[in-house]
Write a protein that holds these residues in place. Structure first.
Motif, PDB file in Angstrom:
ATOM      1  N   ARG A 196       0.811  -1.307   0.231  1.00 45.17           N
ATOM      2  CA  ARG A 196       0.031  -0.284   0.408  1.00 45.17           C
ATOM      3  C   ARG A 196       0.599   1.025  -0.005  1.00 45.17           C
ATOM      4  N   GLN A 197       0.132   2.361  -0.294  1.00 41.95           N
ATOM      5  CA  GLN A 197       1.021   3.974   0.023  1.00 41.95           C
ATOM      6  C   GLN A 197       0.591   4.525   0.868  1.00 41.95           C
ATOM      7  N   ARG A 198       1.325   4.850   1.820  1.00 39.07           N
ATOM      8  CA  ARG A 198       1.169   5.608   2.696  1.00 39.07           C
ATOM      9  C   ARG A 198       1.489   7.092   2.313  1.00 39.07           C
ATOM     10  N   PRO A 199      -0.302   7.915   3.112  1.00 42.97           N
ATOM     11  CA  PRO A 199       0.049   9.141   2.861  1.00 42.97           C
ATOM     12  C   PRO A 199       1.063   9.763   3.746  1.00 42.97           C
ATOM     13  N   LEU A 200       1.960  11.258   3.295  1.00 47.51           N
ATOM     14  CA  LEU A 200       3.104  11.424   4.098  1.00 47.51           C
ATOM     15  C   LEU A 200       2.686  13.248   4.018  1.00 47.51           C
TER      16      LEU A 200
ATOM     17  N   VAL B 131      -3.914  -6.080  18.632  1.00 45.75           N
ATOM     18  CA  VAL B 131      -4.533  -5.225  18.229  1.00 45.75           C
ATOM     19  C   VAL B 131      -4.059  -3.690  16.690  1.00 45.75           C
ATOM     20  N   ASP B 132      -5.111  -3.724  16.182  1.00 40.22           N
ATOM     21  CA  ASP B 132      -4.685  -3.027  14.498  1.00 40.22           C
ATOM     22  C   ASP B 132      -5.563  -2.196  14.737  1.00 40.22           C
ATOM     23  N   ILE B 133      -5.536  -0.730  15.089  1.00 45.52           N
ATOM     24  CA  ILE B 133      -6.824   0.522  14.419  1.00 45.52           C
ATOM     25  C   ILE B 133      -6.571   0.600  12.836  1.00 45.52           C
ATOM     26  N   ARG B 134      -7.056   0.511  12.309  1.00 47.74           N
ATOM     27  CA  ARG B 134      -7.469   0.653  10.718  1.00 47.74           C
ATOM     28  C   ARG B 134      -7.099   1.898  10.563  1.00 47.74           C
ATOM     29  N   GLY B 135      -6.574   1.804   9.543  1.00 45.74           N
ATOM     30  CA  GLY B 135      -6.097   3.624   9.051  1.00 45.74           C
ATOM     31  C   GLY B 135      -6.044   4.751  10.341  1.00 45.74           C
ATOM     32  N   PHE B 136      -5.238   4.029  11.265  1.00 47.43           N
ATOM     33  CA  PHE B 136      -5.531   5.473  12.071  1.00 47.43           C
ATOM     34  C   PHE B 136      -5.058   6.821  12.224  1.00 47.43           C
ATOM     35  N   PHE B 137      -4.170   7.543  11.593  1.00 46.77           N
ATOM     36  CA  PHE B 137      -3.720   8.062  11.365  1.00 46.77           C
ATOM     37  C   PHE B 137      -4.396   9.542  10.265  1.00 46.77           C
ATOM     38  N   ASP B 138      -5.428   8.089   9.380  1.00 45.64           N
ATOM     39  CA  ASP B 138      -6.594   9.293   8.447  1.00 45.64           C
ATOM     40  C   ASP B 138      -7.663   9.137   8.917  1.00 45.64           C
TER      41      ASP B 138
ATOM     42  N   ILE C  35      -6.923  20.194  -1.745  1.00 42.41           N
ATOM     43  CA  ILE C  35      -8.183  19.328  -0.784  1.00 42.41           C
ATOM     44  C   ILE C  35      -7.965  19.357   1.001  1.00 42.41           C
ATOM     45  N   ARG C  36      -9.093  20.418   0.635  1.00 41.83           N
ATOM     46  CA  ARG C  36      -9.631  20.191   2.226  1.00 41.83           C
ATOM     47  C   ARG C  36     -10.045  18.734   3.181  1.00 41.83           C
ATOM     48  N   VAL C  37      -9.518  18.989   3.865  1.00 43.36           N
ATOM     49  CA  VAL C  37      -9.302  17.878   5.284  1.00 43.36           C
ATOM     50  C   VAL C  37     -10.232  17.491   6.416  1.00 43.36           C
ATOM     51  N   GLU C  38     -10.928  16.595   6.577  1.00 43.31           N
ATOM     52  CA  GLU C  38     -12.301  16.796   7.765  1.00 43.31           C
ATOM     53  C   GLU C  38     -11.149  15.621   9.068  1.00 43.31           C
ATOM     54  N   GLU C  39     -10.799  14.711   8.549  1.00 44.99           N
ATOM     55  CA  GLU C  39     -10.359  13.937   9.288  1.00 44.99           C
ATOM     56  C   GLU C  39      -8.752  13.422   9.512  1.00 44.99           C
ATOM     57  N   GLY C  40      -8.106  12.620  10.637  1.00 48.97           N
ATOM     58  CA  GLY C  40      -6.893  12.416  10.019  1.00 48.97           C
ATOM     59  C   GLY C  40      -5.866  13.717  10.016  1.00 48.97           C
ATOM     60  N   THR C  41      -4.704  13.245  10.561  1.00 51.92           N
ATOM     61  CA  THR C  41      -3.319  13.812  10.529  1.00 51.92           C
ATOM     62  C   THR C  41      -2.352  13.043  10.284  1.00 51.92           C
ATOM     63  N   PRO C  42      -1.951  13.662   9.004  1.00 52.55           N
ATOM     64  CA  PRO C  42      -1.281  13.058   7.920  1.00 52.55           C
ATOM     65  C   PRO C  42      -0.076  12.821   7.992  1.00 52.55           C
ATOM     66  N   PRO C  43       1.118  11.583   8.653  1.00 54.90           N
ATOM     67  CA  PRO C  43       2.186  11.847   9.049  1.00 54.90           C
ATOM     68  C   PRO C  43       3.205  12.450   8.181  1.00 54.90           C
ATOM     69  N   GLY C  44       3.953  13.436   9.020  1.00 47.47           N
ATOM     70  CA  GLY C  44       5.414  14.102   8.268  1.00 47.47           C
ATOM     71  C   GLY C  44       6.035  15.351   9.167  1.00 47.47           C
ATOM     72  N   GLY C  45       4.510  15.906   9.646  1.00 46.67           N
ATOM     73  CA  GLY C  45       4.570  17.011  10.855  1.00 46.67           C
ATOM     74  C   GLY C  45       5.308  16.688  11.993  1.00 46.67           C
TER      75      GLY C  45
END
Length: 360
Positions: A12-16, A77-84, A123-133
């Motif tokens: 998969r591709q992980r957003p950064l 435990v695996d939380i699906r797409g937590f950061f997103d 693109i407006r993002v209303e959920e998540g905090t992309p890794p990188g910051g």
């Protein structure tokens, strides 16, 4: 913030998130202040993205808890797409609970609402905090502090009937149980708890498995074979009995996919450096192999380390032999190069109980 993608081991591709320099400076300064506040609140079983704490300390805590408490089952435990998926609305409420300065709150809201620039479009993002910051790891810890840590701390004190151990490193979580009833009840209640805060358990990756002193005997009596294994922080945890005295112990071996992914990276890089001087290639490979050993060099993982070193040397031999049509490198020379440049497999970490005893 510009969005980029990095490949993951599962394909998969992980957003950064790639932020502007000024934004990075402001975030870094704000995070240093927030860390000083939240470090007094975070609980002891939380290890990810915290100063003075590491992944190996989380691994030590898991093994020490398994040894010193009665654990016969593990919930991976695996939380699906937590950061997103984390909710901006809930995150702001959690921060407001601890931070009264409106200027800091406005900054955090701006970071969350900034959106991302992808292919030249905002693109407006209303959920998540992309890794990188710089702020993303801390905000993720704050979110899980309220959603999971405080809740599980109260749950094991008031609801559990047997021993419960918890280790969390960012969104990687392992919970150990003595009672099967506790484990089933915990999973059901955790599912409902996460749903309230816009999160969900991954149905395939979240597993409840028998794992502990009695698991081997119980599964043998039922004719079910060896106990299941689980992955945590780069290692496959395998329950076995020592041949010498029959006591239960846990082997931690490099996850095969992680090992193969790293080898594929080495294999892809070598052709690009094929015509560099051999000493320069050797120094680069020594850094790669040494870094691999420094993380995966835990007791009883030497076979996986030896395989990694051998395969790196094998790929290097193929690369050097392709530098010219008649330039095949003989193995006698190759062995000398491997001996000179690739470090030998070494255990860089003590047994968990020994290190954890010193720390605590």
């Amino acid at each position: 913030m510009r969005r980029a993608y990095i490949p993951q081991a599962d394909g998969r591709q992980r957003p950064l998130g790639v932020r502007a320099l000024a934004d990075k400076i402001v975030q870094r300064a704000a995070v240093e202040v927030l860390k000083a506040i939240y470090e007094t609140d975070f609980l002891g079983f939380s290890y990810g993205f915290r100063p003075g704490r590491s992944q190996h300390q989380a691994l030590d805590a898991l093994d020490t808890g398994r040894r010193t408490r009665k654990v016969n089952g593990v919930l991976d435990v695996d939380i699906r797409g937590f950061f997103d998926a984390l909710s901006h609305e809930w995150l702001v409420k959690f921060v407001q609970h601890r931070i009264a300065d409106r200027r800091v709150l406005r900054l955090i809201q701006k970071w969350l609402n900034a959106g991302v620039l992808e292919d030249g479009k905002r693109i407006r993002v209303e959920e998540g905090t992309p890794p990188g910051g710089s702020a993303s790891p801390l905000l993720a810890n704050v979110y899980l502090q309220y959603v999971f840590d405080l809740w599980v701390q109260a749950w094991r004190q008031k609801r559990a009937h047997g021993d419960v151990i918890v280790v969390r490193c960012a969104d990687d979580i392992v919970v150990g149980f003595n009672s099967e009833t506790d484990a089933d009840q915990f999973r059901a209640e955790l599912t409902e708890r996460l749903k309230k805060f816009n999160l969900e358990l991954h149905p395939e990756k979240t597993r409840l498995l028998e794992f502990g002193r009695d698991a081997i005997d119980q599964r043998q009596r039922r004719g079910e074979g060896k106990p299941e294994t689980f992955n945590f922080l780069g290692f496959t945890h395998i329950g076995v009995k020592k041949k010498s005295h029959g006591r239960f112990t846990v082997l931690r071996q490099t996850i095969r996919k992680r090992l193969q992914t790293k080898l594929n990276e080495v294999k892809a890089e070598l052709p690009r450096r094929m015509h560099e001087p051999i000493p320069d290639q050797g120094k680069g490979l020594r850094a790669v192999v040494g870094g691999h050993f420094r993380y995966y060099g835990v007791p009883r993982n030497q076979p996986a380390l030896a395989i990694f070193r051998f395969r790196v040397g094998w790929h290097w031999h193929r690369s050097l032999s392709r530098r010219s049509q008649n330039g095949r490198v003989l193995w006698d020379r190759m062995r000398r190069l491997i001996t000179r440049w690739l470090p030998l497999p070494s255990v860089c970490h003590p047994y968990p109980l020994r290190r954890m005893g010193v720390i605590t």
